[in-house]
Design an enzyme around this catalytic site. Structure first.
Site, PDB file in Angstrom:
ATOM      1  N   GLY A  29       0.776  -1.245   0.000  1.00  0.00           N
ATOM      2  CA  GLY A  29       0.000   0.000   0.000  1.00  0.00           C
ATOM      3  C   GLY A  29       0.802   1.287   0.000  1.00  0.00           C
ATOM      4  O   GLY A  29       0.245   2.352   0.273  1.00  0.00           O
ATOM      5  N   VAL A  81      -5.022  -6.332  -5.488  1.00  0.00           N
ATOM      6  CA  VAL A  81      -5.609  -7.303  -4.542  1.00  0.00           C
ATOM      7  C   VAL A  81      -6.940  -7.888  -5.027  1.00  0.00           C
ATOM      8  O   VAL A  81      -7.432  -8.845  -4.445  1.00  0.00           O
ATOM      9  CB  VAL A  81      -5.783  -6.701  -3.121  1.00  0.00           C
ATOM     10  CG1 VAL A  81      -4.449  -6.312  -2.509  1.00  0.00           C
ATOM     11  CG2 VAL A  81      -6.762  -5.522  -3.118  1.00  0.00           C
ATOM     12  N   TYR A 172     -18.093   9.345   4.884  1.00  0.00           N
ATOM     13  CA  TYR A 172     -17.255   8.139   4.925  1.00  0.00           C
ATOM     14  C   TYR A 172     -18.045   6.906   4.441  1.00  0.00           C
ATOM     15  O   TYR A 172     -17.482   5.975   3.872  1.00  0.00           O
ATOM     16  CB  TYR A 172     -16.686   7.939   6.341  1.00  0.00           C
ATOM     17  CG  TYR A 172     -15.430   7.101   6.379  1.00  0.00           C
ATOM     18  CD1 TYR A 172     -14.257   7.535   5.778  1.00  0.00           C
ATOM     19  CD2 TYR A 172     -15.411   5.870   7.022  1.00  0.00           C
ATOM     20  CE1 TYR A 172     -13.104   6.768   5.813  1.00  0.00           C
ATOM     21  CE2 TYR A 172     -14.258   5.099   7.071  1.00  0.00           C
ATOM     22  CZ  TYR A 172     -13.110   5.555   6.462  1.00  0.00           C
ATOM     23  OH  TYR A 172     -11.972   4.785   6.503  1.00  0.00           O
ATOM     24  N   LYS A 179     -14.814  -0.857   6.677  1.00  0.00           N
ATOM     25  CA  LYS A 179     -13.867  -0.882   7.807  1.00  0.00           C
ATOM     26  C   LYS A 179     -14.444  -1.703   8.973  1.00  0.00           C
ATOM     27  O   LYS A 179     -13.682  -2.357   9.700  1.00  0.00           O
ATOM     28  CB  LYS A 179     -13.532   0.530   8.275  1.00  0.00           C
ATOM     29  CG  LYS A 179     -12.697   1.340   7.283  1.00  0.00           C
ATOM     30  CD  LYS A 179     -11.340   0.721   6.999  1.00  0.00           C
ATOM     31  CE  LYS A 179     -10.411   1.671   6.253  1.00  0.00           C
ATOM     32  NZ  LYS A 179      -9.234   0.984   5.695  1.00  0.00           N
ATOM     33  N   ARG A 209      -3.279  13.381   5.998  1.00  0.00           N
ATOM     34  CA  ARG A 209      -3.318  13.916   4.630  1.00  0.00           C
ATOM     35  C   ARG A 209      -2.656  12.951   3.635  1.00  0.00           C
ATOM     36  O   ARG A 209      -1.453  12.984   3.426  1.00  0.00           O
ATOM     37  CB  ARG A 209      -2.597  15.265   4.602  1.00  0.00           C
ATOM     38  CG  ARG A 209      -2.925  16.143   3.399  1.00  0.00           C
ATOM     39  CD  ARG A 209      -2.183  17.451   3.496  1.00  0.00           C
ATOM     40  NE  ARG A 209      -2.548  18.201   4.676  1.00  0.00           N
ATOM     41  CZ  ARG A 209      -3.574  19.063   4.740  1.00  0.00           C
ATOM     42  NH1 ARG A 209      -4.304  19.281   3.681  1.00  0.00           N
ATOM     43  NH2 ARG A 209      -3.833  19.710   5.851  1.00  0.00           N
ATOM     44  N   LEU A 211      -3.426  10.379  -0.220  1.00  0.00           N
ATOM     45  CA  LEU A 211      -4.251  10.228  -1.426  1.00  0.00           C
ATOM     46  C   LEU A 211      -5.631   9.694  -1.084  1.00  0.00           C
ATOM     47  O   LEU A 211      -6.641  10.159  -1.603  1.00  0.00           O
ATOM     48  CB  LEU A 211      -3.591   9.216  -2.360  1.00  0.00           C
ATOM     49  CG  LEU A 211      -2.712   9.670  -3.493  1.00  0.00           C
ATOM     50  CD1 LEU A 211      -2.353   8.452  -4.344  1.00  0.00           C
ATOM     51  CD2 LEU A 211      -3.408  10.718  -4.336  1.00  0.00           C
TER      52      LEU A 211
HETATM   53  P1  NAD Z   1      -2.875   5.849   0.242  1.00  0.00           P
HETATM   54  O1  NAD Z   1      -3.734   6.279  -0.906  1.00  0.00           O
HETATM   55  O2  NAD Z   1      -1.489   6.331   0.271  1.00  0.00           O
HETATM   56  O3  NAD Z   1      -2.875   4.263   0.378  1.00  0.00           O
HETATM   57  C1  NAD Z   1      -3.943   3.455  -0.102  1.00  0.00           C
HETATM   58  C2  NAD Z   1      -3.292   2.335  -0.867  1.00  0.00           C
HETATM   59  O4  NAD Z   1      -4.268   1.388  -1.302  1.00  0.00           O
HETATM   60  C3  NAD Z   1      -2.580   2.846  -2.134  1.00  0.00           C
HETATM   61  O5  NAD Z   1      -1.235   2.449  -2.110  1.00  0.00           O
HETATM   62  C4  NAD Z   1      -3.327   2.150  -3.257  1.00  0.00           C
HETATM   63  O6  NAD Z   1      -2.501   1.860  -4.351  1.00  0.00           O
HETATM   64  C5  NAD Z   1      -3.798   0.901  -2.539  1.00  0.00           C
HETATM   65  N1  NAD Z   1      -4.855   0.196  -3.283  1.00  0.00           N
HETATM   66  C6  NAD Z   1      -6.097   0.645  -3.594  1.00  0.00           C
HETATM   67  N2  NAD Z   1      -6.723  -0.277  -4.346  1.00  0.00           N
HETATM   68  C7  NAD Z   1      -5.870  -1.331  -4.499  1.00  0.00           C
HETATM   69  C8  NAD Z   1      -5.924  -2.574  -5.188  1.00  0.00           C
HETATM   70  N3  NAD Z   1      -7.006  -2.942  -5.896  1.00  0.00           N
HETATM   71  N4  NAD Z   1      -4.856  -3.397  -5.119  1.00  0.00           N
HETATM   72  C9  NAD Z   1      -3.746  -3.044  -4.418  1.00  0.00           C
HETATM   73  N5  NAD Z   1      -3.624  -1.879  -3.769  1.00  0.00           N
HETATM   74  C10 NAD Z   1      -4.674  -1.028  -3.811  1.00  0.00           C
HETATM   75  O7  NAD Z   1      -3.670   6.346   1.535  1.00  0.00           O
HETATM   76  P2  NAD Z   1      -3.488   5.980   3.087  1.00  0.00           P
HETATM   77  O8  NAD Z   1      -4.286   7.009   3.794  1.00  0.00           O
HETATM   78  O9  NAD Z   1      -2.081   5.778   3.392  1.00  0.00           O
HETATM   79  O10 NAD Z   1      -4.290   4.618   3.208  1.00  0.00           O
HETATM   80  C11 NAD Z   1      -3.736   3.439   3.741  1.00  0.00           C
HETATM   81  C12 NAD Z   1      -4.723   2.775   4.677  1.00  0.00           C
HETATM   82  O11 NAD Z   1      -4.891   3.594   5.824  1.00  0.00           O
HETATM   83  C13 NAD Z   1      -6.109   2.565   4.090  1.00  0.00           C
HETATM   84  O12 NAD Z   1      -6.629   1.333   4.551  1.00  0.00           O
HETATM   85  C14 NAD Z   1      -6.885   3.706   4.693  1.00  0.00           C
HETATM   86  O13 NAD Z   1      -8.278   3.455   4.736  1.00  0.00           O
HETATM   87  C15 NAD Z   1      -6.270   3.716   6.077  1.00  0.00           C
HETATM   88  N6  NAD Z   1      -6.496   4.920   6.883  1.00  0.00           N
HETATM   89  C16 NAD Z   1      -6.236   6.147   6.380  1.00  0.00           C
HETATM   90  C17 NAD Z   1      -6.467   7.269   7.171  1.00  0.00           C
HETATM   91  C18 NAD Z   1      -6.216   8.657   6.619  1.00  0.00           C
HETATM   92  O14 NAD Z   1      -6.753   9.613   7.179  1.00  0.00           O
HETATM   93  N7  NAD Z   1      -5.409   8.827   5.597  1.00  0.00           N
HETATM   94  C19 NAD Z   1      -6.959   7.124   8.478  1.00  0.00           C
HETATM   95  C20 NAD Z   1      -7.201   5.850   8.970  1.00  0.00           C
HETATM   96  C21 NAD Z   1      -6.973   4.745   8.154  1.00  0.00           C
END
Ligand code: NAD
Length: 278
Positions: A29, A81, A172, A179, A209, A211
């Site tokens: 990820g 995935v 959300y 989730k 912050r 993507l």
């Molecule tokens: P991010 O966009 O950097 O990471 C999301 C990742 O998911 C990306 O690398 C993307 O390529 C990958 N992804 C999406 N669809 C995919 C697929 N079909 N196959 C393989 N990879 C796939 O953003 P992030 O915020 O770092 O998100 C990472 C995790 O953290 C996520 O589960 C997100 O829900 C969770 N999260 C984020 C926050 C926030 O505020 N940013 C808060 C809590 C939890």
């Protein structure tokens, strides 16, 4: 002046040490330098972990490769995935590179942008709901199945979640439902794999912050609200999230499994804003 976004591991104040020395694992990820997976990987590297990265597709490679190389990651594998053949190939390559592994960080989620805004009832479609569930919840179960076969000596599986699973958060929507399924899956995985010495936990991070956050209507507002209504009145830090991942991935996390750990400056447990904020 805006603070420069960290581009390399050294820009974070990660503690260095030996807690992950001799441990090998997979981080899924990393999309760019803002990704939570990148922060976690940097922290694990600072403690001596050896890692492989999977990334979503060729177009991300340009961003991910320099990050990976900066922390000595040699195995980088494109992996979608939702695609069984892609998952088969990725795990075959991980087995080839490492033989066995000790940890996986699953930091992957997706929902259609038009389902991350407005009315949950009106805007949720069957296709969108199932897509969010597939990428954001089922993929962790699939990863657990595959990774556990490479963990004969036990291990640690970690996923990323958000408070929108437990409470309703504007916009959300579908992702909150996914989730909730992810957190329930975390407990079932922990129960199944516990006897094999494999722990499984979720980190519930405050809004950051990235993507993924940019895909949610009013995402920046989630950061401001998260800060204003948190116990600590501050943003969730990458250092805090990555530190939690280090605890769970290393032997410090022994005996902790099936847990959802909140790393959000205390936002999750506030019942009501302070009187002067209301
Ligand atoms: P991010 O966009 O950097 O990471 C999301 C990742 O998911 C990306 O690398 C993307 O390529 C990958 N992804 C999406 N669809 C995919 C697929 N079909 N196959 C393989 N990879 C796939 O953003 P992030 O915020 O770092 O998100 C990472 C995790 O953290 C996520 O589960 C997100 O829900 C969770 N999260 C984020 C926050 C926030 O505020 N940013 C808060 C809590 C939890």
């Amino acid at each position: 002046m805006r603070k420069r976004a960290p581009h390399m591991a050294d820009d974070y104040a990660f503690p260095k040490g030996e807690l992950m020395r001799g441990k090998k694992g997979l981080v899924m990820g990393v999309a760019n330098h803002n990704s939570i997976a990148w922060g976690i990987a940097s922290q694990l590297a600072a403690q001596g972990a050896e890692m492989a990265f999977t990334y979503q597709g060729e177009e991300l490679e340009r961003r991910v490769r320099p990050l990976a190389e900066s922390i000595g990651v040699k195995t980088m594998i494109p992996c979608d995935v939702t695609d069984d053949a892609s998952m088969d190939a990725a795990f075959a390559e991980i087995e080839k590179a490492f033989g066995t592994i000790d940890f996986v960080v699953h930091s992957v989620a997706f929902a259609n942008k038009n389902e991350l805004k407005g009315s949950f009832v009106d805007n949720t479609t069957r296709e969108g709901f199932l897509l969010a569930m597939n990428i954001s919840a089922f993929s962790f179960v699939d990863v657990a199945k595959r990774a556990s076969k490479l963990m004969p000596n036990g291990g640690s599986l970690i996923t990323m979640t958000y408070l929108g699973s437990e409470r309703t958060i504007p916009n959300y929507n579908t992702m909150g439902v996914a989730k909730a399924a992810l957190e329930a899956s975390t407990r079932y995985i922990a129960r199944d794999l516990g006897p094999k010495g494999i722990r499984c936990n979720a980190i519930s991070a405050g809004a950051m912050r990235t993507l993924a956050l940019a895909g949610i209507a009013g995402g920046r507002g989630m950061i401001a609200q998260g800060r204003a209504f948190s116990a600590m009145k501050e943003d969730t830090s990458m250092e805090g999230v990555a530190g939690c991942a280090l605890w769970l991935a290393s032997d410090l996390g022994k005996s902790t499994t099936g847990e959802v750990v909140h790393v959000d400056a205390g936002f999750h447990m506030m019942g009501m804003p302070d009187a002067e904020e209301a």
